[in-house]
Design a protein around this motif. Sequence first.
Motif, PDB file in Angstrom:
ATOM      1  N   ALA A 188      48.163  43.837  45.029  1.00  0.00           N
ATOM      2  CA  ALA A 188      47.339  44.678  45.912  1.00  0.00           C
ATOM      3  C   ALA A 188      46.306  43.826  46.651  1.00  0.00           C
ATOM      4  O   ALA A 188      45.730  42.900  46.076  1.00  0.00           O
ATOM      5  N   PRO A 189      46.054  44.135  47.920  1.00  0.00           N
ATOM      6  CA  PRO A 189      45.066  43.370  48.686  1.00  0.00           C
ATOM      7  C   PRO A 189      43.632  43.768  48.323  1.00  0.00           C
ATOM      8  O   PRO A 189      43.397  44.768  47.648  1.00  0.00           O
ATOM      9  N   ASN A 190      42.696  42.960  48.778  1.00  0.00           N
ATOM     10  CA  ASN A 190      41.264  43.215  48.660  1.00  0.00           C
ATOM     11  C   ASN A 190      40.791  43.353  47.214  1.00  0.00           C
ATOM     12  O   ASN A 190      40.038  44.266  46.878  1.00  0.00           O
ATOM     13  N   GLN A 191      41.239  42.432  46.381  1.00  0.00           N
ATOM     14  CA  GLN A 191      40.829  42.424  44.978  1.00  0.00           C
ATOM     15  C   GLN A 191      39.655  41.467  44.778  1.00  0.00           C
ATOM     16  O   GLN A 191      39.508  40.485  45.492  1.00  0.00           O
ATOM     17  N   GLN A 192      38.833  41.771  43.779  1.00  0.00           N
ATOM     18  CA  GLN A 192      37.789  40.833  43.367  1.00  0.00           C
ATOM     19  C   GLN A 192      38.434  39.881  42.373  1.00  0.00           C
ATOM     20  O   GLN A 192      38.941  40.313  41.332  1.00  0.00           O
ATOM     21  N   VAL A 193      38.425  38.597  42.722  1.00  0.00           N
ATOM     22  CA  VAL A 193      39.135  37.592  41.937  1.00  0.00           C
ATOM     23  C   VAL A 193      38.170  36.472  41.556  1.00  0.00           C
ATOM     24  O   VAL A 193      37.448  35.950  42.407  1.00  0.00           O
ATOM     25  N   THR A 194      38.180  36.110  40.296  1.00  0.00           N
ATOM     26  CA  THR A 194      37.454  34.925  39.838  1.00  0.00           C
ATOM     27  C   THR A 194      38.488  33.891  39.425  1.00  0.00           C
ATOM     28  O   THR A 194      39.360  34.181  38.599  1.00  0.00           O
ATOM     29  N   ILE A 195      38.403  32.723  40.032  1.00  0.00           N
ATOM     30  CA  ILE A 195      39.334  31.634  39.737  1.00  0.00           C
ATOM     31  C   ILE A 195      38.599  30.570  38.931  1.00  0.00           C
ATOM     32  O   ILE A 195      37.553  30.075  39.355  1.00  0.00           O
ATOM     33  N   TYR A 196      39.163  30.238  37.780  1.00  0.00           N
ATOM     34  CA  TYR A 196      38.621  29.203  36.905  1.00  0.00           C
ATOM     35  C   TYR A 196      39.489  27.963  37.045  1.00  0.00           C
ATOM     36  O   TYR A 196      40.705  28.022  36.846  1.00  0.00           O
ATOM     37  N   SER A 197      38.864  26.845  37.396  1.00  0.00           N
ATOM     38  CA  SER A 197      39.615  25.614  37.617  1.00  0.00           C
ATOM     39  C   SER A 197      38.795  24.427  37.138  1.00  0.00           C
ATOM     40  O   SER A 197      37.559  24.451  37.195  1.00  0.00           O
TER      41      SER A 197
END
Length: 152
Positions: A58-67
């Motif tokens: 789904a578009p327009n998601q709140q995403v936290t990316i851990y790298s």
Amino acid sequence: MIEIYTDGSSSGNPGPGGYGVILRSGQHYKELSGGFRKTTNNRMELLAVITGLEAIKAPNQQVTIYSDSKYVIDSIEKRWLQGWVAKGFAGKKNKDLWLRYLAISKMHQIKFVWVRGHNGHPENERCDVLAVAAGKQKDLLIDSVFEAEAGK
């Protein structure tokens, strides 16, 4: 809220390599990985982020990316990427992947969190295992853009 954990690896730089991704949202959990016969660590770190984002339906998601990749996080957070775009990526590597990142990143609200690699962070450690294993598979994919550029 979707959490994406990522890692990339290569055995030699360049050399065979892979990426590992964990996507987590509530009770949903998914692992993704892939390996290439000749690539670089930075390409795999970036491809892990892209693959994680592309897996979101789904578009327009709140995403936290851990790298654990300073290359990826600093390029975005310190706005180096914007400068590279403005200069047509002159002298910069991985243009194909950065353009792919830019396209998918517009679909979501993204926050990055840097984690220290190989420091006991459970999801980062798991992504490392996935990435290393992916780079050791028998039938590795061909990173055709990288191999074409490396052959110049």
